[in-house]
Motif scaffolding. Structure first.
Motif, short mmCIF file in Angstrom:
data_model
loop_
_atom_site.label_atom_id
_atom_site.label_comp_id
_atom_site.label_asym_id
_atom_site.label_seq_id
_atom_site.Cartn_x
_atom_site.Cartn_y
_atom_site.Cartn_z
N MET A 45 0.86 -1.18 0.00
CA MET A 45 0.00 0.00 0.00
C MET A 45 0.90 1.23 0.00
O MET A 45 1.90 1.28 0.72
CB MET A 45 -0.88 -0.04 1.26
CG MET A 45 -1.98 0.98 1.32
SD MET A 45 -2.90 0.76 2.88
CE MET A 45 -3.67 -0.84 2.60
N ALA A 46 0.57 2.25 -0.80
CA ALA A 46 1.43 3.42 -0.89
C ALA A 46 1.37 4.30 0.34
O ALA A 46 2.34 4.96 0.71
CB ALA A 46 1.05 4.24 -2.13
N HIS A 47 0.23 4.32 1.01
CA HIS A 47 0.08 5.20 2.17
C HIS A 47 -0.94 4.56 3.10
O HIS A 47 -2.09 4.30 2.70
CB HIS A 47 -0.41 6.59 1.73
CG HIS A 47 -0.26 7.65 2.77
ND1 HIS A 47 -0.91 8.87 2.69
CD2 HIS A 47 0.46 7.69 3.91
CE1 HIS A 47 -0.59 9.61 3.73
NE2 HIS A 47 0.24 8.91 4.49
N VAL A 142 0.69 11.26 -5.18
CA VAL A 142 1.58 10.81 -6.25
C VAL A 142 2.01 11.96 -7.15
O VAL A 142 3.18 12.14 -7.46
CB VAL A 142 0.91 9.69 -7.07
CG1 VAL A 142 1.83 9.25 -8.22
CG2 VAL A 142 0.58 8.50 -6.19
N ASP A 143 1.05 12.77 -7.57
CA ASP A 143 1.33 13.90 -8.46
C ASP A 143 1.95 15.05 -7.67
O ASP A 143 1.41 15.49 -6.66
CB ASP A 143 0.03 14.36 -9.13
CG ASP A 143 0.26 15.52 -10.07
OD1 ASP A 143 0.11 16.69 -9.62
OD2 ASP A 143 0.59 15.29 -11.25
N MET A 144 3.10 15.54 -8.13
CA MET A 144 3.83 16.55 -7.36
C MET A 144 3.05 17.86 -7.22
O MET A 144 3.01 18.45 -6.13
CB MET A 144 5.19 16.82 -8.00
CG MET A 144 6.20 15.73 -7.82
SD MET A 144 7.82 16.22 -8.47
CE MET A 144 7.56 15.96 -10.22
N TYR A 697 3.72 5.37 -12.00
CA TYR A 697 2.82 5.09 -10.87
C TYR A 697 1.38 5.39 -11.27
O TYR A 697 1.11 6.32 -12.05
CB TYR A 697 3.18 5.98 -9.67
CG TYR A 697 4.38 5.51 -8.90
CD1 TYR A 697 4.25 4.62 -7.85
CD2 TYR A 697 5.66 5.97 -9.22
CE1 TYR A 697 5.36 4.19 -7.12
CE2 TYR A 697 6.77 5.56 -8.50
CZ TYR A 697 6.61 4.67 -7.45
OH TYR A 697 7.71 4.24 -6.74
N ASP A 698 0.46 4.61 -10.71
CA ASP A 698 -0.94 4.97 -10.88
C ASP A 698 -1.36 5.92 -9.75
O ASP A 698 -0.55 6.27 -8.88
CB ASP A 698 -1.84 3.73 -10.96
CG ASP A 698 -1.94 2.95 -9.65
OD1 ASP A 698 -1.50 3.45 -8.59
OD2 ASP A 698 -2.48 1.82 -9.69
N ASP A 699 -2.61 6.33 -9.76
CA ASP A 699 -3.08 7.33 -8.79
C ASP A 699 -3.05 6.80 -7.36
O ASP A 699 -3.08 7.59 -6.40
CB ASP A 699 -4.50 7.78 -9.15
CG ASP A 699 -4.54 8.58 -10.44
OD1 ASP A 699 -3.47 9.08 -10.86
OD2 ASP A 699 -5.63 8.69 -11.03
N ALA A 706 6.96 -2.35 -12.58
CA ALA A 706 7.74 -2.91 -11.48
C ALA A 706 8.43 -4.21 -11.82
O ALA A 706 8.82 -4.98 -10.94
CB ALA A 706 6.83 -3.13 -10.26
N SER A 707 8.60 -4.46 -13.13
CA SER A 707 9.36 -5.63 -13.55
C SER A 707 9.83 -5.38 -14.98
O SER A 707 9.39 -4.44 -15.64
CB SER A 707 8.53 -6.90 -13.49
OG SER A 707 7.62 -6.95 -14.59
#
Length: 787
Positions: A45-47, A142-144, A697-699, A706-707
């Motif tokens: 999980m990203a966050h 994700v988006d800066m 990366y997706d949202d 990743a491979s």
């Protein structure tokens, strides 16, 4: 006729004997008696917030020695950042804690939550899968640009926002820059992305921690480009181990490209766990882990503007960049988009006014740090793309526009605070036009058209700052370590030399090129010189290898130490020949008395140093060993001009590299073959970025590439034969070898050459295309073809 030895010769790389025969000694080859293995449970999980973690079932599984979580590291220091940036308001950057294992929250896919130590790697993996973990998912950032908007979720709750720093340089230039743009006859604006990359060295990262209960000494074997820096950071700031009780060994390393500069949590964990368990602990990254744990590179979004007067002279430049830091600050991350990027925005040109703004942003992604070129490719790409666009808008030749604005007088102080000591940009462009046969391009374009292909030509220039230095300056700019280099030269009684260097080789060919330098200084065979590196126990404190600093800084330290050796040896020779020291000369491995036929061989003098029967000990102490530390006075500034020809398939949008030429000025060249190899490799990586590679990366913060199924690395049939030249030599004026550095040039100069060529091809088709973002995939190019 080419030389067969010494500086300027191209002997075969001696280290390749063991690499090609499978007898290299890499970290994963190291297996210690009784070692255990670690497997990290990583966040998918990203966050998220860690609401519970239950290791009881996993701990009862076969072979499990112990399971560690973030709770075991309370009171242990986090992973430190090695560079502090002060923003345009005089405030220091926001610097969040970076725990060894996640504490409270996970902040990117791949963040380590727990570590299972077991008797085998398989048992550790199986037990990690049995850990019961509950994560409360939080919004991923994700988006800066979105990360900086009011109301955005924060990556770190204890920070005021996701902005690490807002850096302006040179801030006092800003009003004059604004005025120059207001008065400009022409302004070119370009928005572009410098795509995120994953280094993917052949050898994944490995760490083996060991502890000696009898002595209290800890040892870490690791895949590192700078073992002394790892010892300093991990010992002093993470685990609190005195340096004399911590040994770091980096044996053969299978590529780094910057990603193995940094201190990683896995190194700290293995060292910590080895002491806690009183047994060796080993971790070997899988390729899948490497994609989500190795520091990524680049990832900038930029708006750049170039102002020109009525005669097409550059009058001002300004840029606004968002730079992704990822979830945490990696070792040198803050310096890359600032001091390694902003200070190179002058390029090869005499633009009088420049202003650079960089906003560094935290996101729920893998941390971003230096990757081959580190800031300089980003600067070059912006600058060379906007110049090419300006030339097309003005209807002038891109090469002529560049030549008109070249710096021609040296030393040259740029408006972004660096001083180029030497260079000849017209000479490199002249050489490029020759080796690339630019006069023959029109005929080649016609031939491509006859085969149904569209050919384009892209040209660009670059300059980079190498041999990062000096320590007092970078210290003022926020570096938390010195950037000198060191060498100890030990001469054996029979005349052979052992050179212990703080530089580290992970593909650069140090074991071949370093002996060439010393052998030439003394006049002996290169086989008499052995290079020792990579072990903090038997090398002097050094800063390692990155930023094309090996010869410029590490080699200069060797030269200074060898000069001390020669000076002492001359004293001994003077006593042996009963002559004045001032009259002693060293040439071709023998000392002689000037104006006489008296001489004594190098080996006789070195033997006398250890068997001192022929000179008074009160004048000269026995032995022949010297150490030198070299702190450079300035960066070195390699430069060059590159040309790329591409062919587009109008039906599919596929881009093929038809020709590629590189004319570089690296100063003096020690080993031309090794230099060629470095340039070839760099160009290959630059073409990879331009055409193929992207970490996407997706949202939700999931890494989609990743491979190797989704992350496209360049293969042999993606690359052409290169025409390279480095004969345009303007030696560096402030190091004893006159060298500048060559390891990153190819990766700096090639991406804009490729993109310029593709844009040229599209415009030759009548398409009103001014830019296509990297990577130039067939789909992107096909869409551009459709308008």
């Amino acid at each position: 006729m080419p030389k067969d030895s010494g500086i300027g010769a191209s002997p075969k790389r001696r280290e390749d004997n063991r690499f090609l025969t499978g007898t290299g000694n890499y970290t994963d080859d190291i297996n210690l008696r009784g070692q255990a293995y670690v497997h990290f449970l990583r966040s998918d999980m990203a966050h998220g917030r860690i609401t519970s973690i239950d290791t009881s079932a996993a701990a009862a599984m076969p072979g499990v020695v112990q399971i560690f979580t973030g709770a075991d590291f309370e009171g242990v220091g986090g992973i430190p950042c090695g560079w502090q940036i002060t923003d345009k308001h005089g405030e220091v950057m926001q610097e969040p804690a970076h725990p060894v294992l996640a504490q409270g929250k996970v902040r990117y896919v791949g963040d380590a939550i727990a570590a299972v130590v077991a008797e085998t790697a398989e048992q550790a993996r199986d037990a990690a899968e049995a850990i019961e973990l509950d994560l409360e998912e939080l919004p991923a950032v994700v988006d800066m640009k979105a990360a900086l908007q009011e109301g955005s979720a924060k990556v770190h709750d204890d920070l005021t926002s996701n902005l690490c720093y807002d850096w302006g340089f040179v801030e006092e230039n800003k009003p004059a820059v604004e005025e120059a743009f207001a008065k400009a006859a022409h302004v070119t604006t370009l928005e572009l992305v410098n795509n995120r990359l994953i280094a993917n060295p052949m050898e994944p990262r490995v760490a083996v921690g060991d502890f000696n209960r009898a002595t209290g000494d800890s040892t870490l074997y690791t895949t590192s480009q700078n073992p002394h820096v790892i010892r300093l950071l991990m010992g002093a700031f993470v685990l609190g181990i005195p340096e004399h009780k911590l040994r770091v060994i980096a044996p053969d390393v299978g590529g780094g490209f910057g990603t193995k500069i940094f201190h990683y949590a896995e190194e700290a964990f293995c060292t910590f766990a080895a002491k806690a368990l009183n047994r060796a602990v080993k971790w070997t990254s899988s390729r899948s882990e490497a994609f989500i744990t190795d520091a990524h590179g680049r990832d900038h979004v930029t708006t750049i503007q170039l102002a020109l007067d009525g005669d097409n002279n550059f009058t001002a430049l300004r840029t606004d960049t968002h730079a992704n830091m990822g979830a945490y600050l990696s070792t040198f991350a803050p310096s890359v988009p600032t001091w390694l990027h902003g200070t190179l925005m002058a390029g090869n040109y005499k633009t009088p006014l420049i202003y650079v703004n960089v906003k560094a942003v935290f996101t729920n992604t893998v941390p971003v740090d230096a990757y081959r070129g580190a800031g300089r490719p980003e600067a070059t790409f912006q600058l060379e793309r906007v110049i090419d666009k300006a030339a097309r808008e003005l209807g002038v030749d891109p090469i002529a526009l560049r030549r008109q604005n070249f710096i021609t007088e040296f030393p040259y102080a740029t408006p972004v605070a660096v001083e180029y000591d030497t260079g000849d940009y017209h000479a490199t462009m002249d050489k490029l036009e020759e080796i690339a046969d630019l006069k023959g391009f029109a005929a080649r374009r016609a031939a491509s058209e006859a085969e149904g292909k569209v050919r384009g030509l892209g040209v660009n220039c670059y300059i980079e700052a190498c041999g990062i230095a000096p320590s007092n300056l970078v210290g003022q700019l926020g570096a938390r370590a010195g950037l000198y280099e060191s060498a100890t030269v030990r001469v054996n009684a029979t005349g052979g030399l052992v050179v212990m260097t703080g530089s580290h080789s992970h593909g650069q060919g140090h074991e071949t090129s370093f002996p060439q330098v010393i052998a030439e200084m003394i006049g002996i065979d290169e086989s008499m010189v052995e290079i020792v590196h990579g072990d903090t126990a038997n090398t002097p404190m050094g800063m390692g290898t990155y930023g094309s600093r090996s010869l410029a800084v590490g080699g200069s330290a060797m030269v200074r130490a060898t000069e001390k050796i020669i000076a002492k040896a001359k004293k001994i020779a003077a006593h042996l020949m009963e002559a004045a020291e001032a009259d002693i000369e060293l040439k071709d491995g023998a000392f002689s008395v000037a104006g006489t036929d008296k001489s004594v061989a190098w080996g006789d003098v070195t033997l006398a140093a250890y068997v001192p029967h022929n000179y008074p000990l009160e004048d000269i102490e026995p032995g022949l060993e010297e150490t030198a530390f070299y702190d450079p006075a300035n960066f070195t500034y390699p430069s060059g001009a590159y040309a790329c020809e591409v062919e587009l398939d109008p039906d599919t949008g596929k881009v093929s590299i038809a020709r590629f030429a590189a004319a570089d000025d690296f100063g003096n060249i020690v080993n031309p073959m090794i230099v060629d190899g470095q340039v070839h490799g760099g160009i290959g990586q630059g073409i990879g970025q331009a055409l193929l590679e992207a970490a996407v990366y997706d949202d939700d913060g999931q890494l989609l590439s990743a491979s190797y199924m989704d992350y496209a690395m360049p293969r042999a049939d993606d690359l052409p034969f290169y025409q390279v030249d480095h004969s345009c030599q303007t030696p560096c004026t402030h190091n004893p070898l006159g060298v500048k550095g060559c390891g990153e040039a190819g990766a700096i100069g090639s991406p804009p050459a490729v993109v310029n060529a593709v844009v040229d091809a599209l415009q030759s088709m009548g398409r009103e295309v001014t830019h296509v973002d990297m990577p130039l995939s067939p789909s992107r190019v096909w869409q551009a073809m459709q308008g």
